[in-house]
Design an enzyme around this catalytic site. Structure first.
Site, PDB file in Angstrom:
ATOM      1  N   MET A  42       0.903  -1.173  -0.214  1.00 26.62           N
ATOM      2  CA  MET A  42       0.102  -0.133   0.100  1.00 26.62           C
ATOM      3  C   MET A  42       1.035   1.003  -0.038  1.00 26.62           C
ATOM      4  O   MET A  42       1.892   1.346   0.770  1.00 26.62           O
ATOM      5  CB  MET A  42      -0.826  -0.220   1.380  1.00 26.62           C
ATOM      6  CG  MET A  42      -1.639   1.316   1.656  1.00 26.62           C
ATOM      7  SD  MET A  42      -2.266   1.368   3.204  1.00 26.62           S
ATOM      8  CE  MET A  42      -4.076   0.632   2.893  1.00 26.62           C
ATOM      9  N   ASP A  44       0.132   5.745  -1.394  1.00 32.52           N
ATOM     10  CA  ASP A  44      -0.547   6.895  -1.139  1.00 32.52           C
ATOM     11  C   ASP A  44      -2.133   6.558  -0.862  1.00 32.52           C
ATOM     12  O   ASP A  44      -2.776   5.797  -1.638  1.00 32.52           O
ATOM     13  CB  ASP A  44      -0.631   7.767  -2.300  1.00 32.52           C
ATOM     14  CG  ASP A  44       0.763   8.103  -2.770  1.00 32.52           C
ATOM     15  OD1 ASP A  44       1.721   7.536  -2.180  1.00 32.52           O
ATOM     16  OD2 ASP A  44       0.905   8.604  -3.761  1.00 32.52           O
ATOM     17  N   SER A 105      -1.919   8.000  -8.384  1.00 25.34           N
ATOM     18  CA  SER A 105      -2.555   8.478  -7.235  1.00 25.34           C
ATOM     19  C   SER A 105      -3.712   9.700  -7.923  1.00 25.34           C
ATOM     20  O   SER A 105      -3.548  10.134  -8.842  1.00 25.34           O
ATOM     21  CB  SER A 105      -1.974   9.314  -6.343  1.00 25.34           C
ATOM     22  OG  SER A 105      -1.343   8.413  -5.431  1.00 25.34           O
ATOM     23  N   ARG A 168       1.203  14.613 -12.523  1.00 25.80           N
ATOM     24  CA  ARG A 168       0.155  13.712 -11.720  1.00 25.80           C
ATOM     25  C   ARG A 168      -0.438  14.145 -10.448  1.00 25.80           C
ATOM     26  O   ARG A 168      -0.159  15.338  -9.947  1.00 25.80           O
ATOM     27  CB  ARG A 168       1.140  12.545 -11.292  1.00 25.80           C
ATOM     28  CG  ARG A 168       2.752  12.605 -10.565  1.00 25.80           C
ATOM     29  CD  ARG A 168       3.122  11.471 -10.348  1.00 25.80           C
ATOM     30  NE  ARG A 168       4.307  11.653  -9.576  1.00 25.80           N
ATOM     31  CZ  ARG A 168       5.582  11.838 -10.085  1.00 25.80           C
ATOM     32  NH1 ARG A 168       5.799  11.780 -11.170  1.00 25.80           N
ATOM     33  NH2 ARG A 168       6.649  11.844  -9.260  1.00 25.80           N
TER      34      ARG A 168
HETATM   35  C1  FRU Z   1       3.689   9.626  -4.211  1.00 28.01           C
HETATM   36  C2  FRU Z   1       3.627   8.970  -5.534  1.00 28.01           C
HETATM   37  C3  FRU Z   1       2.477   9.677  -6.532  1.00 28.01           C
HETATM   38  C4  FRU Z   1       2.163   8.713  -7.503  1.00 28.01           C
HETATM   39  C5  FRU Z   1       2.316   7.423  -6.678  1.00 28.01           C
HETATM   40  C6  FRU Z   1       2.696   6.207  -7.420  1.00 28.01           C
HETATM   41  O1  FRU Z   1       4.088   8.764  -3.313  1.00 28.01           O
HETATM   42  O2  FRU Z   1       5.022   8.766  -6.196  1.00 28.01           O
HETATM   43  O3  FRU Z   1       3.124  10.855  -7.012  1.00 28.01           O
HETATM   44  O4  FRU Z   1       1.141   8.958  -8.191  1.00 28.01           O
HETATM   45  O5  FRU Z   1       3.011   7.556  -5.589  1.00 28.01           O
HETATM   46  O6  FRU Z   1       2.264   5.203  -6.757  1.00 28.01           O
END
Ligand code: FRU
Length: 490
Positions: A42, A44, A105, A168
């Protein structure tokens, strides 16, 4: 003959597949009241929302292994009170050309009983430069279902060709008749981080309206997981910068979480910070926060872990969990105040000890979980130890330097920050199998740290430490046991 080989192969593959999906999770470090994955990896929190009176929390998820992030899926759980979580089937798989190397995310908004999930589709291009691209995508739930999601047929909804490759983590909200989205981005050849603001009237067609804020060179090369919300008439820009250089006791973790507080104008789309960048938490493991508003409360949750740690939970069948959800407020100095949400009171059990405390006083927590409340003299040093086999966390207050230090031992185990009690000296410390969260009385300072004690955990007052109150309360299990949850079809 070919048929027999094929059958044998299929049978063998089925066994291998079931062996890897129905893995058992060792309970020794598995949190009792913090959300953790049923099995696997797990990171974010995503899509934190309230649908039909239930909290929904999605998260970056690798169902196939607890040892690596793998290719991100969206895991999913729901709860009525933010502590009793029910694991649900995986909400989104990386099964489209535009998200085939990660359903990254994002966030959710709920309108007319529909869940709108905004996320980043990640596509890797090994051996090319840049080696990945990221676009924003949308999915909605099927009517009357909170477990079946359909990706929008015209995805991606934002291409962002000019912002590649790091573009993102959409966080979306509605203001008056329009929708807004903040996105994390890096610019100047991926050397500086920033947050971009987009606007839409239909949730599908988005226009970039401003650069909300950007690094001046001291705040890293990429800003991940931005969030932007109003609190007490001010606006908070909260994000997770990568690449901030340690400075004394500050920015000691691999990546940080912090915020600016300022003013924002919906006419010009300009954000004017009134504060410096402030780190939100001082522990070793706190990242990628997300907030929602519920009945005028601003509730925050974070990934209770950090990238590239290789903690011993991995070989146990899970990696990562979420922090205690916290209610945010702003004080007069424009600092964020964090308190565990009041629902936490509902899951407390017996009081194991109360009254004053003296050096050496100790309590062993039943099932490795509980709350420790300390009230002490502002003029005295204090030391509280959380001891298990092979792992101890020591929290100290040093009155002459006005600092709190948390030491979990090992390489780079010490975290420290300034704190001076205003009024009464109060600490609340929450322990849960492999987590420790300290909240100072006014919620101005928090530490969130993982540690991995084998066997029972004992809380003890250290030498020269005495307290006016040393109250320990048990906290029971609210997460369905890891083994049980493996019955879900993951
Ligand atoms: C943050 C991150 C986000 C990305 C996700 C990928 O921890 O790097 O920027 O969307 O995790 O799992």
């Amino acid at each position: 003959m070919t048929l027999i080989i094929c059958y044998t192969l299929c049978f063998f593959l089925t066994i291998v597949a079931s062996a890897t999906t129905a893995q058992e999770v060792n309970d020794r470090y598995y949190p009792r009241y913090h959300l953790a994955p049923p099995y696997g990896w797990m990171n974010d929190p995503n899509g934190f929302s309230i649908y039909k009176n239930e909290y929904h929390l999605f998260y970056q998820y690798n169902p196939n292994s607890s040892l690596t992030p793998g290719i991100a899926h969206w895991g999913h759980a729901k709860s009525v009170d933010l502590f009793h979580w029910k694991h649900l089937p995986i909400a989104m798989y990386p099964d489209q050309p535009y998200d085939k190397t990660g359903v990254f995310s994002g966030s959710a908004i709920i309108e007319d009983d529909t869940m709108y999930l905004f996320y980043t589709g990640n596509v890797n291009h090994p051996d090319e430069n840049p080696d990945h691209e990221q676009h924003q995508c949308l999915a909605t739930n099927e009517e009357h279902s909170d477990t079946a999601f359909v990706k929008y047929s015209e995805n991606p909804i934002i291409q962002g060709a000019e912002h590649q490759p790091n573009f993102r983590d959409p966080k979306v909200w509605k203001h008056e008749e329009a929708y807004y989205m903040v996105l994390g981005n890096s610019f100047q050849n991926n050397s500086l981080g920033r947050v971009l603001l987009y606007k839409s009237t239909d949730k599908i067609k988005w226009n970039e309206v401003s650069v909300l804020h950007e690094s001046n060179g001291t705040l890293g090369y990429m800003w991940e997981c931005p969030d932007f919300f109003e609190l007490n008439g001010y606006y908070v820009l909260l994000f997770s910068p990568q690449g901030v250089v340690p400075e004394g006791d500050k920015y000691r973790n691999l990546y940080q979480v912090g915020y600016f507080v300022g003013k924002f104008d919906y006419e010009t789309y300009k954000f004017v910070p009134l504060t410096e960048f402030v780190e939100l938490d001082h522990g070793n493991d706190f990242y990628a926060t997300q907030t929602i508003e519920k009945a005028k409360r601003r509730i925050l949750i974070a990934w209770f872990d950090m990238w590239e740690q290789n903690y011993p939970e991995g070989p146990d069948g899970f990696t990562g969990c979420m922090t205690i959800p916290r209610e945010l407020t702003l004080n007069k100095k424009l600092k964020l105040i964090q308190k565990p949400v009041s629902e936490l009171n509902l899951i407390k059990g017996r009081v194991l000890r109360g009254g004053r405390g003296n050096k050496g006083d100790s309590v062993t927590l039943p099932d490795k979980a509980g709350e420790v409340l300390i009230e002490a003299q502002r003029e005295d040093d204090l030391e509280v130890l959380f001891e298990g086999a092979n792992s101890t966390v020591i929290v100290t207050y040093d009155v002459s330097n006005e600092t709190i230090t948390l030491n979990r031992g090992g390489n780079d185990g010490i975290r420290r920050t300034q704190w001076r009690p205003r009024g009464k000296f109060t600490w609340k410390i929450y322990v849960d199998a492999s987590t420790i969260e300290l909240f100072t009385g006014d919620g101005e300072v928090t530490f969130s740290t993982r540690f991995f004690p084998d066997g029972p955990i004992t809380v003890r007052l250290g030498n020269n430490s005495k307290t006016q109150k040393f109250k320990v309360t048990e906290i029971g299990r609210t997460i369905i046991n890891a083994q049980t949850t493996n019955n879900y079809n993951i």
